[in-house]
Design an enzyme around this catalytic site. Structure first.
Site, PDB file in Angstrom:
ATOM      1  N   GLY A  49       8.713 106.779   1.046  1.00 42.05           N
ATOM      2  CA  GLY A  49       8.708 105.832  -0.074  1.00 42.05           C
ATOM      3  C   GLY A  49      10.034 105.755  -0.816  1.00 42.05           C
ATOM      4  O   GLY A  49      10.323 104.743  -1.463  1.00 42.05           O
ATOM      5  N   ALA A  81       6.687 109.186  -1.151  1.00 40.41           N
ATOM      6  CA  ALA A  81       5.479 109.156  -1.966  1.00 40.41           C
ATOM      7  C   ALA A  81       5.041 110.601  -2.185  1.00 40.41           C
ATOM      8  O   ALA A  81       5.365 111.477  -1.378  1.00 40.41           O
ATOM      9  CB  ALA A  81       4.389 108.372  -1.241  1.00 40.41           C
TER      10      ALA A  81
HETATM   11  N1  CAA Z   1       5.710 114.778  -2.214  1.00 44.68           N
HETATM   12  C1  CAA Z   1       5.376 115.786  -3.022  1.00 44.68           C
HETATM   13  N2  CAA Z   1       6.167 116.875  -3.215  1.00 44.68           N
HETATM   14  C2  CAA Z   1       7.348 116.874  -2.581  1.00 44.68           C
HETATM   15  C3  CAA Z   1       7.765 115.845  -1.723  1.00 44.68           C
HETATM   16  C4  CAA Z   1       6.882 114.745  -1.556  1.00 44.68           C
HETATM   17  N3  CAA Z   1       7.194 113.693  -0.816  1.00 44.68           N
HETATM   18  N4  CAA Z   1       8.971 116.169  -1.208  1.00 44.68           N
HETATM   19  C5  CAA Z   1       9.311 117.351  -1.743  1.00 44.68           C
HETATM   20  N5  CAA Z   1       8.342 117.783  -2.568  1.00 44.68           N
HETATM   21  C6  CAA Z   1       8.289 119.050  -3.329  1.00 44.68           C
HETATM   22  C7  CAA Z   1       7.966 120.222  -2.434  1.00 44.68           C
HETATM   23  O1  CAA Z   1       6.586 120.325  -2.215  1.00 44.68           O
HETATM   24  C8  CAA Z   1       8.539 121.355  -3.237  1.00 44.68           C
HETATM   25  O2  CAA Z   1       7.641 121.672  -4.262  1.00 44.68           O
HETATM   26  P1  CAA Z   1       7.193 123.225  -4.537  1.00 44.68           P
HETATM   27  O3  CAA Z   1       8.488 123.871  -4.975  1.00 44.68           O
HETATM   28  O4  CAA Z   1       6.181 123.095  -5.620  1.00 44.68           O
HETATM   29  O5  CAA Z   1       6.687 123.728  -3.246  1.00 44.68           O
HETATM   30  C9  CAA Z   1       9.772 120.742  -3.891  1.00 44.68           C
HETATM   31  O6  CAA Z   1       9.579 119.326  -3.846  1.00 44.68           O
HETATM   32  C10 CAA Z   1      11.071 121.050  -3.161  1.00 44.68           C
HETATM   33  O7  CAA Z   1      10.920 120.671  -1.804  1.00 44.68           O
HETATM   34  P2  CAA Z   1      11.210 121.659  -0.569  1.00 44.68           P
HETATM   35  O8  CAA Z   1      10.953 123.078  -0.956  1.00 44.68           O
HETATM   36  O9  CAA Z   1      10.458 121.139   0.609  1.00 44.68           O
HETATM   37  O10 CAA Z   1      12.786 121.441  -0.392  1.00 44.68           O
HETATM   38  P3  CAA Z   1      13.649 121.627   0.936  1.00 44.68           P
HETATM   39  O11 CAA Z   1      15.064 121.586   0.522  1.00 44.68           O
HETATM   40  O12 CAA Z   1      13.164 122.775   1.725  1.00 44.68           O
HETATM   41  O13 CAA Z   1      13.316 120.302   1.821  1.00 44.68           O
HETATM   42  C11 CAA Z   1      12.932 117.948   2.172  1.00 44.68           C
HETATM   43  C12 CAA Z   1      13.693 119.021   1.359  1.00 44.68           C
HETATM   44  C13 CAA Z   1      13.405 117.957   3.617  1.00 44.68           C
HETATM   45  C14 CAA Z   1      13.216 116.601   1.535  1.00 44.68           C
HETATM   46  C15 CAA Z   1      11.398 118.269   2.118  1.00 44.68           C
HETATM   47  O14 CAA Z   1      11.006 118.465   0.755  1.00 44.68           O
HETATM   48  C16 CAA Z   1      10.517 117.194   2.699  1.00 44.68           C
HETATM   49  O15 CAA Z   1      10.436 117.071   3.909  1.00 44.68           O
HETATM   50  N6  CAA Z   1       9.811 116.443   1.836  1.00 44.68           N
HETATM   51  C17 CAA Z   1       8.851 115.467   2.272  1.00 44.68           C
HETATM   52  C18 CAA Z   1       9.507 114.217   2.827  1.00 44.68           C
HETATM   53  C19 CAA Z   1       8.468 113.236   3.332  1.00 44.68           C
HETATM   54  O16 CAA Z   1       7.716 113.529   4.258  1.00 44.68           O
HETATM   55  N7  CAA Z   1       8.406 112.039   2.731  1.00 44.68           N
HETATM   56  C20 CAA Z   1       7.469 111.017   3.088  1.00 44.68           C
HETATM   57  C21 CAA Z   1       6.301 111.060   2.165  1.00 44.68           C
HETATM   58  S1  CAA Z   1       4.980 110.043   2.691  1.00 44.68           S
HETATM   59  C22 CAA Z   1       5.348 108.495   2.161  1.00 44.68           C
HETATM   60  O17 CAA Z   1       6.384 108.239   1.564  1.00 44.68           O
HETATM   61  C23 CAA Z   1       4.264 107.472   2.481  1.00 44.68           C
HETATM   62  C24 CAA Z   1       4.568 106.056   2.161  1.00 44.68           C
HETATM   63  O18 CAA Z   1       5.403 105.400   2.792  1.00 44.68           O
HETATM   64  C25 CAA Z   1       3.740 105.362   1.179  1.00 44.68           C
END
Ligand code: CAA
Length: 257
Positions: A112, A66
């Site tokens: 998500g 998400a």
């Molecule tokens: N939401 C919003 N933006 C996100 C995102 C997310 N879930 N995942 C990645 N992005 C964005 C980052 O903020 C970044 O944007 P900027 O360049 O503007 O900063 C861009 O995508 C690239 O991401 P990273 O720089 O972090 O890339 P990376 O290669 O270093 O890492 C990753 C990759 C490990 C997938 C990391 O992006 C990450 O951990 N993302 C979040 C994963 C997460 O926690 N997901 C769960 C979300 S909560 C949820 O889903 C709740 C639910 O059940 C309803």
């Protein structure tokens, strides 16, 4: 229909639905969820579409969860509403859709994103894919059905480990645990999904929808799956597809559904 966050194309009886926010690793914001709901509804209504393939744009992420930026300041009420609305609009409707869906997991499927893949009927992953439910690392829990569907797919023990550690597992491990049905190289992902789709498309769409309903019934609280199966079995009789399937067998030819 114009979409901002997804790509939607129907070709050779397959609806290809691609989440297209690669700069945000295809994270699901509210607008994307509404667009996915629209596309899936259109695909389900279109009788020429026999299978859906859902994937993420580019080759880094299926969906990284998400959109965290969107819900970071939500209140308790807004948080519950986010989960409720998302599940209703997308995750539950996709799982209960009579048209079979294949998640083609082409990279990170987190939060998500994994929850969306788990709402699909079949999952295949590229060998670089990484999957997990990292929500507790953000101080929240999976809210798009992940606590329920992960436990159903991999068992309670492994689900508890994945959810409480917030760790990611590889495509290989996901395959070992039954979280994905097949793994392949990234360039083979869509062709592999298409091969599965082509096998599905030989069969009766009416019977497939009944089978999906019956299998899902066994995972619903207060619903007797065996009863639903008996009813759905009976409902197939007398239909043109049942007639075609049984007649084709007796005439030693392939059915034409
Ligand atoms: N939401 C919003 N933006 C996100 C995102 C997310 N879930 N995942 C990645 N992005 C964005 C980052 O903020 C970044 O944007 P900027 O360049 O503007 O900063 C861009 O995508 C690239 O991401 P990273 O720089 O972090 O890339 P990376 O290669 O270093 O890492 C990753 C990759 C490990 C997938 C990391 O992006 C990450 O951990 N993302 C979040 C994963 C997460 O926690 N997901 C769960 C979300 S909560 C949820 O889903 C709740 C639910 O059940 C309803």
């Amino acid at each position: 229909m114009d979409y901002k966050n997804i790509l939607f194309e129907s070709k050779n009886a397959i609806a290809y639905i691609t989440v297209n926010r690669p700069k945000q690793l295809n994270a699901l914001n509210a607008e994307t969820i509404v667009e996915l709901n629209t596309a899936i509804t259109i695909a389900e209504k279109d009788k020429s579409v026999r299978c859906m393939i859902i994937t993420g744009a580019k080759n880094k992420a299926f969906i990284a969860g998400a959109d965290i930026k969107e819900f970071a300041n939500h209140s308790k009420k807004e948080g519950e509403e986010l989960a409720r609305k998302g599940q209703e609009l997308l995750f539950d409707m996709l799982e209960n859709c009579g048209t079979p869906s294949i998640a083609a997991i082409n990279g990170f499927a987190l939060g998500g994103g994994l929850e969306l893949a788990m709402a699909c009927h079949i999952r295949i992953a590229s060998d670089n894919a990484k999957m997990g439910l990292p929500e507790v690392s953000l101080g929240v829990i999976p809210g798009y059905g992940g606590t329920q569907r992960l436990a159903n797919l991999v068992g309670k023990g492994k689900a508890m480990e994945m959810i409480t550690t917030a760790g990611m597992i590889s495509a290989d491990e996901a395959n070992k645990w039954g979280l994905v049905n097949h793994i392949c190289q990234q360039e083979e992902l869509i062709p592999t999904a298409e091969k599965i789709a082509s096998k599905i498309m030989r069969n009766s769409p009416m019977a497939i929808a009944s089978a999906i309903k019956s299998v899902n019934a066994g995972f619903k609280t207060g619903v007797d799956g065996f009863e639903v199966e008996k009813k759905e079995f009976g409902n197939c009789f007398g239909t043109t597809e049942f007639q075609e399937g049984t007649t084709a067998f007796l005439e030693k030819r392939k059915p034409n559904f």
